[in-house]
Design an enzyme around this catalytic site. Sequence first.
Site, PDB file in Angstrom:
ATOM      1  N   ASP A  52      35.109  21.706 -19.125  1.00  0.00           N
ATOM      2  CA  ASP A  52      35.925  21.769 -20.325  1.00  0.00           C
ATOM      3  C   ASP A  52      36.765  23.055 -20.356  1.00  0.00           C
ATOM      4  OD1 ASP A  52      36.295  20.445 -23.016  1.00  0.00           O
ATOM      5  OD2 ASP A  52      35.599  22.389 -23.730  1.00  0.00           O
ATOM      6  N   GLU A  70      39.287  20.585 -16.528  1.00  0.00           N
ATOM      7  CA  GLU A  70      40.353  20.378 -17.499  1.00  0.00           C
ATOM      8  C   GLU A  70      41.145  21.691 -17.487  1.00  0.00           C
ATOM      9  OE1 GLU A  70      41.074  19.481 -22.247  1.00  0.00           O
ATOM     10  OE2 GLU A  70      39.517  20.864 -21.643  1.00  0.00           O
ATOM     11  N   HIS A 100      40.141  11.189 -24.394  1.00  0.00           N
ATOM     12  CA  HIS A 100      39.720  11.188 -25.798  1.00  0.00           C
ATOM     13  C   HIS A 100      40.523  12.158 -26.665  1.00  0.00           C
ATOM     14  CE1 HIS A 100      37.917  14.542 -23.818  1.00  0.00           C
ATOM     15  NE2 HIS A 100      37.506  15.034 -24.975  1.00  0.00           N
TER      16      HIS A 100
HETATM   17  C1  GLC Z   1      38.551  19.948 -24.562  1.00  0.00           C
HETATM   18  C2  GLC Z   1      37.998  18.630 -24.999  1.00  0.00           C
HETATM   19  C3  GLC Z   1      38.274  18.459 -26.465  1.00  0.00           C
HETATM   20  C4  GLC Z   1      37.594  19.572 -27.212  1.00  0.00           C
HETATM   21  C5  GLC Z   1      38.008  20.934 -26.676  1.00  0.00           C
HETATM   22  C6  GLC Z   1      37.087  22.013 -27.142  1.00  0.00           C
HETATM   23  O1  GLC Z   1      39.926  20.012 -24.703  1.00  0.00           O
HETATM   24  O2  GLC Z   1      38.544  17.603 -24.219  1.00  0.00           O
HETATM   25  O3  GLC Z   1      37.854  17.207 -26.929  1.00  0.00           O
HETATM   26  O4  GLC Z   1      37.922  19.496 -28.576  1.00  0.00           O
HETATM   27  O5  GLC Z   1      37.935  20.973 -25.268  1.00  0.00           O
HETATM   28  O6  GLC Z   1      35.850  21.912 -26.490  1.00  0.00           O
END
Ligand code: GLC
Length: 522
Positions: free
Chosen positions: A204, A254, A315
């Site tokens: 993440d 990510e 998501h």
């Molecule tokens: C990432 C996740 C998202 C979350 C954020 C904070 O972007 O995909 O859903 O709100 O991290 O953890």
Amino acid sequence: MPTDIHWWQRGAIYQIYPRSFADSNGDGIGDLPGITAHLDHIRSLGVEALWLSPFYPSPMADFGYDVADYTDVDPIFGTLADFDRLLEEAHSRDVRVVVDWVPNHSSDQHPWFIESRSSRDNPKRDWYVWRDAARSGGPPNRWQSAFQAVGPAWTFDETTRQYYLNSFTPQQPDLNWDNPEVEAAMHDVLRFWLDRGVDGFRMDVTQKIAKDPELRDNEPGLRHDEDWQPTIHHRIRRIRAVIDEYDDRMVVGEVYLRDLRRVVAYLNTGDELNLAHNFVFVHLPWHAGEMRASVDEFERLAEGAAWPAWFLANHDHPRVASRFEDEPGTGARRARVAAMLTVAMRGTPFVYQGEELGLPDAEIPPSRVVDVDGRDPERAPIPWRRPSEAGPGAGFTSGEPWLPLVAEAERLCVESQEEDPDSTLNFVRRLLRLRAERATLQGGSQRSLDAGPRLFCFMREGDERLLVALNFTSREAPLDLREEQGGRAAVELSTHPGRALSVVDLRDLVLEADEGMILRLS
Ligand code: GLC
Ligand code: CA
């Protein structure tokens, strides 16, 4: 052509958002036993792996991305034994399992933070980022939360009269990765899940785990609150080293950066991330030329080393069928073209649950809104069965679903689409089967072709030559190739059910509105 590609390069990775996949106990919220019960659906798609969004104990301020214990399962989702069973059942179907790892922040209910906030001299104080107010009063600097509704990335805590950093909600305090104890503790979290047998991690907000230790304000062209150089790359290397203590595992980051050069920097060295989600691509408009330019730019920067990961939905983003709909009907057709694009390109395709059904966003009435950042529509539960037979929970739940389902559940549910050979579900299965059967689609080279303004066309070359032609407009488009004039090709797959799978002369080929095709050149 490389023949020794890894499992995470070979085929698609299917993202499960556990709250919305399948509910086994009627509380209206999806859970791990619900996923285990539907593994045959995932198997039938022909994906290589599934990725589970967080299922860890959490107060759910950010629906699981606020983790209160990194090494357990929230009772709403089940138990560690349920997790082990899911893992075993997935592996017995040749489906690997990737779990979400949220290293940038914990929940404010995590024992580490409860200790940290208790006093300025608590041994865990420095595990989070605490600072005095600015001299003029107010937050220590101008850093902002990623969520617009939250505003400043700092929250004042009365107990010790200092601010703590929260890059997302105030219930998600940022861990202090400048502290080696934090880094070691988060490495141990990786080992906990690796020892249990998981095949990889989705990391993440990768770009956030190194920030300017001096907390300077962002400047035009230089952010101090993320992607901090060169620290970030050292940290990722040490994470990769932990993962490489085990055989054949992977980490996909990510990397939410809008500059491809910075994204590719996490991949090209070969000892950092295996894959990075590309957020430049996900923000492109539905336009052949822009898609091509972005894909070509990635390929150029990749220098043959970086392996791409392609996705158009998750998501956190509106669904393809809604986002790219400009007249009624175009969204559903474009969802198939989008699937063909991501699956046929060189790189690893990611499929977000419901994309195989061509689901649109759900309509969420104001009284049902639960997310701080407007992401409820793409998180609507999966309709498994016809509401007319299974009730309003559409086989997702026997109770009250935590979010409303899509309006067209009767027609779009898995059960209805199973029965229709022309459905999006059956199209996606054929598409993924083609990828699984053809080494050229998995590991072949890729090069874009000039084919007129409406089409994005590219050639995949390995032990055969495959031409992928995608019409990004809702008008017919002749295949206007500068090369391959007059060649003959067999249609392997089209997004349009009516298209005959026969041998065609490329000179005469006209794509229909919103049609994509894969052809084998003779
Ligand atoms: C990432 C996740 C998202 C979350 C954020 C904070 O972007 O995909 O859903 O709100 O991290 O953890
Ligand atoms: Ca449940």
